[in-house]
Design an enzyme around this catalytic site. Sequence first.
Site, mmCIF file in Angstrom:
data_model
loop_
_atom_site.group_PDB
_atom_site.id
_atom_site.type_symbol
_atom_site.label_atom_id
_atom_site.label_comp_id
_atom_site.label_asym_id
_atom_site.label_seq_id
_atom_site.Cartn_x
_atom_site.Cartn_y
_atom_site.Cartn_z
ATOM 1 C CG HIS A 187 0.003 6.725 13.819
ATOM 2 N ND1 HIS A 187 -0.098 7.578 12.744
ATOM 3 C CD2 HIS A 187 -0.806 7.235 14.794
ATOM 4 C CE1 HIS A 187 -0.942 8.563 13.038
ATOM 5 N NE2 HIS A 187 -1.378 8.372 14.283
ATOM 6 C CD GLU B 234 -2.848 0.420 10.595
ATOM 7 O OE1 GLU B 234 -2.724 1.662 10.677
ATOM 8 O OE2 GLU B 234 -2.815 -0.200 9.522
ATOM 9 C CD GLN C 111 -2.757 1.036 2.573
ATOM 10 O OE1 GLN C 111 -3.387 0.004 2.748
ATOM 11 N NE2 GLN C 111 -2.864 2.069 3.397
ATOM 12 C CG ASP D 117 -2.650 11.025 16.248
ATOM 13 O OD1 ASP D 117 -2.943 9.817 16.259
ATOM 14 O OD2 ASP D 117 -2.138 11.588 15.265
ATOM 15 C CE1 TYR E 107 3.359 7.980 6.846
ATOM 16 C CE2 TYR E 107 2.291 9.168 5.063
ATOM 17 C CZ TYR E 107 2.628 9.068 6.400
ATOM 18 O OH TYR E 107 2.227 10.025 7.286
ATOM 19 N NE ARG F 271 -0.655 14.339 8.731
ATOM 20 C CZ ARG F 271 -1.949 14.452 8.438
ATOM 21 N NH1 ARG F 271 -2.801 13.548 8.904
ATOM 22 N NH2 ARG F 271 -2.394 15.444 7.680
#
Length: 203
Positions: free
Chosen positions: A62, A143, A47, A169, A132, A59
């Site tokens: 994660h 996740e 992906q 977040d 990414y 951000r």
Amino acid sequence: MDVRPLRIAGAFVITPRQFPDDRGVFLESFRGDRLAEHTGHRLDVVQTNVSVSSRGTLRGIHFADVPVGQAKYVTAVTGALVDYVVDLRVGSPTFGEWDSVVLDSVDRRALYLAEGLGHAFCALEDDTTAHYLCSSAYNPTGEHGINPLDPDVGLTLPDGVEPLLSPKDAAAPTLAAAVESGLLPTWEACTAWYGAQADRRPV
């Protein structure tokens, strides 16, 4: 291109060789074979993601369950950002520590981080576009996040930047809470997964 390990095992900064002329510039932004010389296996890109951020957008942090996890290869197509890799692998020699790299459209570096590592970034300019390459598809049940402002993690944010977080977040648990709840991947599970990838996708 030059591939250099960061102080967190499984994280690398990649600096491409650029070829400018009066028309612009050309570079190889990703070389799976060169990266594999350092990781022990090819990155299987499943992906790709693109995010566009205003200055101050923060951000992360994660990460994904291991297995399967999600390795990432991150570049800044436009603008500039500070990219952070955080070791969230319980039992790792550098657990809880972090390292960072500035990614921008001048040096055009990239950051690779293996499965089990936490990822965050802070945009330094408006309209910063991050790209990414990901080793697995988005899995909402697998996740998770750690609050990027957790003082126990202690990310050093750029001077003069007021961080802008998403509600998700901002509501993410602290590192200590994630440890207590068993949310984080283990060093043992991650190293076993890395070995399995090397066996399945040899250099």
